[in-house]
Design a protein around this motif. Sequence first.
Motif, PDB file in Angstrom:
ATOM      1  N   VAL A 124      13.272 -11.890  -4.543  1.00 16.25           N
ATOM      2  CA  VAL A 124      12.020 -12.639  -4.400  1.00 16.25           C
ATOM      3  C   VAL A 124      11.043 -11.869  -3.506  1.00 16.25           C
ATOM      4  CG1 VAL A 124      11.001 -14.760  -3.476  1.00 16.25           C
ATOM      5  CG2 VAL A 124      13.120 -14.870  -4.806  1.00 16.25           C
ATOM      6  N   ILE A 125      11.541 -11.413  -2.336  1.00 19.12           N
ATOM      7  CA  ILE A 125      10.690 -10.666  -1.405  1.00 19.12           C
ATOM      8  C   ILE A 125      10.272  -9.334  -2.015  1.00 19.12           C
ATOM      9  CG2 ILE A 125      10.559  -9.651   0.898  1.00 19.12           C
ATOM     10  CD1 ILE A 125      10.735 -12.684   0.934  1.00 19.12           C
ATOM     11  N   LEU A 126      11.226  -8.660  -2.673  1.00 16.27           N
ATOM     12  CA  LEU A 126      10.909  -7.365  -3.282  1.00 16.27           C
ATOM     13  C   LEU A 126       9.839  -7.506  -4.358  1.00 16.27           C
ATOM     14  CD1 LEU A 126      14.569  -6.047  -3.571  1.00 16.27           C
ATOM     15  CD2 LEU A 126      12.868  -5.383  -1.865  1.00 16.27           C
ATOM     16  N   ILE A 127       9.905  -8.587  -5.146  1.00 19.46           N
ATOM     17  CA  ILE A 127       8.894  -8.825  -6.188  1.00 19.46           C
ATOM     18  C   ILE A 127       7.540  -9.108  -5.549  1.00 19.46           C
ATOM     19  CG2 ILE A 127       8.181 -10.477  -7.969  1.00 19.46           C
ATOM     20  CD1 ILE A 127      11.187 -10.675  -8.732  1.00 19.46           C
ATOM     21  N   MET A 128       7.522  -9.876  -4.461  1.00 19.36           N
ATOM     22  CA  MET A 128       6.259 -10.151  -3.764  1.00 19.36           C
ATOM     23  C   MET A 128       5.597  -8.859  -3.294  1.00 19.36           C
ATOM     24  SD  MET A 128       7.266 -13.428  -1.395  1.00 19.36           S
ATOM     25  CE  MET A 128       5.703 -13.371  -0.537  1.00 19.36           C
ATOM     26  N   ILE A 129       6.409  -7.938  -2.766  1.00 18.12           N
ATOM     27  CA  ILE A 129       5.860  -6.661  -2.293  1.00 18.12           C
ATOM     28  C   ILE A 129       5.319  -5.842  -3.462  1.00 18.12           C
ATOM     29  CG2 ILE A 129       6.466  -4.450  -1.221  1.00 18.12           C
ATOM     30  CD1 ILE A 129       8.536  -6.065   0.474  1.00 18.12           C
ATOM     31  N   ALA A 130       6.098  -5.739  -4.552  1.00 19.46           N
ATOM     32  CA  ALA A 130       5.652  -4.989  -5.733  1.00 19.46           C
ATOM     33  C   ALA A 130       4.368  -5.579  -6.294  1.00 19.46           C
ATOM     34  CB  ALA A 130       6.749  -4.989  -6.796  1.00 19.46           C
ATOM     35  N   ASP A 131       4.286  -6.907  -6.319  1.00 15.73           N
ATOM     36  CA  ASP A 131       3.089  -7.574  -6.846  1.00 15.73           C
ATOM     37  C   ASP A 131       1.862  -7.258  -5.997  1.00 15.73           C
ATOM     38  OD1 ASP A 131       1.772  -9.682  -8.558  1.00 15.73           O
ATOM     39  OD2 ASP A 131       1.513 -10.592  -6.593  1.00 15.73           O
ATOM     40  N   ARG A 132       2.017  -7.252  -4.663  1.00 12.64           N
ATOM     41  CA  ARG A 132       0.869  -6.972  -3.801  1.00 12.64           C
ATOM     42  C   ARG A 132       0.453  -5.503  -3.885  1.00 12.64           C
ATOM     43  NH1 ARG A 132      -2.305 -10.069  -0.424  1.00 12.64           N
ATOM     44  NH2 ARG A 132      -1.353 -11.586  -1.849  1.00 12.64           N
ATOM     45  N   VAL A 133       1.419  -4.594  -4.012  1.00  8.25           N
ATOM     46  CA  VAL A 133       1.073  -3.175  -4.189  1.00  8.25           C
ATOM     47  C   VAL A 133       0.248  -3.012  -5.457  1.00  8.25           C
ATOM     48  CG1 VAL A 133       1.997  -0.885  -4.701  1.00  8.25           C
ATOM     49  CG2 VAL A 133       3.052  -2.266  -2.910  1.00  8.25           C
ATOM     50  N   ASN A 134       0.686  -3.638  -6.527  1.00  2.35           N
ATOM     51  CA  ASN A 134      -0.030  -3.532  -7.800  1.00  2.35           C
ATOM     52  C   ASN A 134      -1.439  -4.113  -7.686  1.00  2.35           C
ATOM     53  OD1 ASN A 134      -0.435  -3.116 -10.638  1.00  2.35           O
ATOM     54  ND2 ASN A 134      -0.093  -5.302 -10.900  1.00  2.35           N
ATOM     55  N   LEU A 135      -1.561  -5.291  -7.068  1.00  6.92           N
ATOM     56  CA  LEU A 135      -2.872  -5.918  -6.928  1.00  6.92           C
ATOM     57  C   LEU A 135      -3.815  -5.041  -6.119  1.00  6.92           C
ATOM     58  CD1 LEU A 135      -4.569  -8.404  -7.554  1.00  6.92           C
ATOM     59  CD2 LEU A 135      -3.690  -9.466  -5.462  1.00  6.92           C
ATOM     60  N   MET A 136      -3.289  -4.425  -5.051  1.00  2.21           N
ATOM     61  CA  MET A 136      -4.120  -3.537  -4.220  1.00  2.21           C
ATOM     62  C   MET A 136      -4.590  -2.324  -5.020  1.00  2.21           C
ATOM     63  SD  MET A 136      -4.571  -4.762  -1.144  1.00  2.21           S
ATOM     64  CE  MET A 136      -4.811  -3.399  -0.001  1.00  2.21           C
ATOM     65  N   ARG A 137      -3.767  -1.843  -5.946  1.00  2.00           N
ATOM     66  CA  ARG A 137      -4.172  -0.718  -6.781  1.00  2.00           C
ATOM     67  C   ARG A 137      -5.287  -1.112  -7.743  1.00  2.00           C
ATOM     68  NH1 ARG A 137       1.694   1.721  -8.758  1.00  2.00           N
ATOM     69  NH2 ARG A 137       2.419   2.501  -6.722  1.00  2.00           N
ATOM     70  N   GLN A 138      -5.258  -2.367  -8.215  1.00  2.00           N
ATOM     71  CA  GLN A 138      -6.160  -2.780  -9.290  1.00  2.00           C
ATOM     72  C   GLN A 138      -7.522  -3.264  -8.803  1.00  2.00           C
ATOM     73  OE1 GLN A 138      -5.020  -1.929 -12.155  1.00  2.00           O
ATOM     74  NE2 GLN A 138      -2.975  -1.544 -11.314  1.00  2.00           N
ATOM     75  N   ILE A 139      -7.670  -3.600  -7.531  1.00  2.00           N
ATOM     76  CA  ILE A 139      -8.922  -4.234  -7.080  1.00  2.00           C
ATOM     77  C   ILE A 139      -9.913  -3.247  -6.487  1.00  2.00           C
ATOM     78  CG2 ILE A 139      -7.794  -6.454  -6.666  1.00  2.00           C
ATOM     79  CD1 ILE A 139      -7.785  -5.819  -3.684  1.00  2.00           C
ATOM     80  N   ARG A 140      -9.720  -1.980  -6.742  1.00  3.55           N
ATOM     81  CA  ARG A 140     -10.582  -0.952  -6.143  1.00  3.55           C
ATOM     82  C   ARG A 140     -12.062  -1.211  -6.417  1.00  3.55           C
ATOM     83  NH1 ARG A 140     -10.239   5.033  -8.478  1.00  3.55           N
ATOM     84  NH2 ARG A 140     -11.289   3.914 -10.153  1.00  3.55           N
ATOM     85  N   ASP A 141     -12.412  -1.549  -7.678  1.00  2.00           N
ATOM     86  CA  ASP A 141     -13.810  -1.650  -8.080  1.00  2.00           C
ATOM     87  C   ASP A 141     -14.276  -3.090  -8.308  1.00  2.00           C
ATOM     88  OD1 ASP A 141     -14.035   1.169  -8.107  1.00  2.00           O
ATOM     89  OD2 ASP A 141     -13.089   1.221 -10.088  1.00  2.00           O
ATOM     90  N   VAL A 142     -13.516  -4.092  -7.857  1.00  3.84           N
ATOM     91  CA  VAL A 142     -13.919  -5.466  -8.118  1.00  3.84           C
ATOM     92  C   VAL A 142     -15.117  -5.851  -7.253  1.00  3.84           C
ATOM     93  CG1 VAL A 142     -11.593  -6.152  -8.769  1.00  3.84           C
ATOM     94  CG2 VAL A 142     -12.336  -6.432  -6.401  1.00  3.84           C
ATOM     95  N   GLU A 143     -15.860  -6.872  -7.694  1.00  6.97           N
ATOM     96  CA  GLU A 143     -17.085  -7.269  -7.002  1.00  6.97           C
ATOM     97  C   GLU A 143     -16.866  -8.395  -6.005  1.00  6.97           C
ATOM     98  OE1 GLU A 143     -19.920  -8.215 -10.003  1.00  6.97           O
ATOM     99  OE2 GLU A 143     -20.052  -6.151 -10.777  1.00  6.97           O
ATOM    100  N   ASN A 144     -15.791  -9.134  -6.117  1.00  7.95           N
ATOM    101  CA  ASN A 144     -15.526 -10.252  -5.204  1.00  7.95           C
ATOM    102  C   ASN A 144     -15.048  -9.704  -3.858  1.00  7.95           C
ATOM    103  OD1 ASN A 144     -14.682 -12.562  -3.849  1.00  7.95           O
ATOM    104  ND2 ASN A 144     -13.948 -13.555  -5.722  1.00  7.95           N
TER     105      ASN A 144
END
Length: 732
Positions: A143-163
């Motif tokens: 559960v914890i490992l998935i939470m970390i992987a999910d946040r790493v992925n989200l941080m990679r994807q939000i580079r150019d977002v406007e919010n």
Amino acid sequence: MIFTNDEKREILSLVRKLRASIGSLLKEGDEGKLFKYIKNELRGNNVSRNVFGLNPILLSLQTAQIAVEEIGLKRDGVLAILLYAGTNADAKDSEGIREIFGDNVAKIIHGLCKIQELYTKSPVIESENFRNLLLSFAEDMRVILIMIADRVNLMRQIRDVENVDAKTKVSEEASYLYAPLAHKLGLYKLKSELEDLSLKYLEHDAYYMIKDKLNATKKSRDAYIERFIAPIDKKLREVGFKFHMKGRTKSIHSIWQKMKKQQCGFEGIYDLFAIRIILDSPLEEEKVQCWQVFAIITNMYQPNPKRLRDWLSVPKSNGYESLHITVLGPENKWVEVQIRTERMDEIAERGLAAHWRYKGIKGESGLDEWLNSIRTALENKDDMQVIDQFKMDLYEDEVFVFTPKGDLMKFPKGATVLDFAYRIHSNIGNRCTGARINNKVVTFRHVLNNGDQVEIMTSATQRPKQEWLNIVKTSRAKAKVRMALKEQVIKDGAYAKEMLERRLKNRKIEFDESVISHLIKKMGFKEANDFYRHLADGSVDLNQAIETYQELQRHEGNMSVQVPARSAEEFNFDNPNEELTYASDDVLVIDKNLKGVDYTLAKCCHPIYGDDVFGFVTVSGGIKIHRKDCPNAPELRKRFGYRIVKAKWSGKGSSQYSTTLRIIGNDDIGIVNNITSIISKEEKIMMRSINIDSNDGLFRGNLVVNVEDTSRLEQLIKKLRNVKGVKQIIRV
């Protein structure tokens, strides 16, 4: 939900990669059942884009790829990610998932839902406590490992977002919650990525300044490393060692932290990289060979003995072994060299709690053994059912409890309601009579348990007692009880002194401190507090004390007292009739252009109109306004970044603000008179008080004034600096 063509292509690519990675571990029919389940969720409109407009199905596949490649999760973890992250967690039928995909997948999804509930329950995520509670609540570590992987992925994807606001919140959580979690679990690569991306999004200029300077110096740095290691490489090969060497540049986040800690620029950080020498050595010869290499290097380059770190002779408690030395290389540059074997490097690189433990965090019962076990389980080619055996009994010496508002607090096992009360505030502790825990009334002696929600009950007539020292368990609470008992003694003494003064006045007898001092000694007391305490409790007779006082006064009636010479220290001014004013008709805009929001000005930095400010949401729900250069600002941003809101002044009125100036000058009362004269002539500036101390020919004073705004204050400071004899004047 509509998928773009780019999203469809990337989804197909990721499916192929995952199939290649874990396809052999899937059970018959897994893939078809998974696609069918997700299609049903899509048809039921249970899937929608997140706050950034990102596709949750694509995000779940990207997260699964990270979990497989970077962490080592297998079939159950991947299926749980795709079922949970790509659909609506609240709509899941855990029994249905258990029937289709098995107990382990259902258990992981249940854990993810449980953690999400905890996250919602505690909006105030104080970093260390919340990280520990997550670990305690996670029945399955995946559960914890998935939470970390999910946040790493989200941080990679939000580079150019406007919010921007949502991006800031996600980045702050990555910094204070997810990066430390990754660190604890030995996932150093992901931890560094989370820290660097957080810095990139939160402190854009600092990140790119360091990145650009690293790029600009890369060639010269690489060339320097080659010059440094060439003679070492040659010598080690001549001796016959089997080894390899590598240079490791520090992360951007790590460099930025050093710059702030050392208060220097990029050029002031000399240890931008470290050289690592890794020996292929038999177990029985490891220490001998490491010290031989150490001798060879220190013969070539001058060592700094203060920077020697010997974790060979006495390994760290977590098993970390290495030999670190800093030497003076070519061009008089200091270089850190780490000497270890392949076995030691493997342990260090795979993070068996090495770094976080040896940097001073202690008391994590059983964590080393557990981390070792989980790393072994992660590498096991079989499915990871072995992890299900690990119950998170890591924090058996600690309990975590909630306040009524959802704040999370950590206490040692055995702590009581009284400890909790004193943690909130000294006055709450002093008046505590008991508590409501989970809506049940208990006494203040009640021992706290994990997950309790505690509401303290108080009474105005309650007073601390000596026996409370045996009830509280924390050193903080014990200190506060002792202080309260001491204050009570002082309060009783003050009452007794007032009573003595009043009785003397009634008898038309003049009160004289010097006579009182003689009276105290005459009656057998060394301390005034002891005398007044005994007077208060009646063990010293008040009438006898007054008679003795009169006798002493008659003997000393004719004695003359020499008055000491007057100095700057004697200059004291106080204007009690001037009320301290906060902003009344000035306008402060908070957060998203909100006006008229109730706020108070922080007493730690006393912001005034014109200061760059920010708002901090307190536990009680109010907003405190701090200066951006407030001494507490860095800690607030680090630990409670999610509570910070934007604030700016707008619409000047006629309000005045209290601020303090620290003045140092020659010990001359005339200088102080000049200062007060200047202030009295200033329009719309009111002096509230000035208090002077003098020592070694200098006076030091705190000057409190009421001013309209920063421009008025700067003009005043400029004039005061021109007063002859003033050495320094700064705003506190």
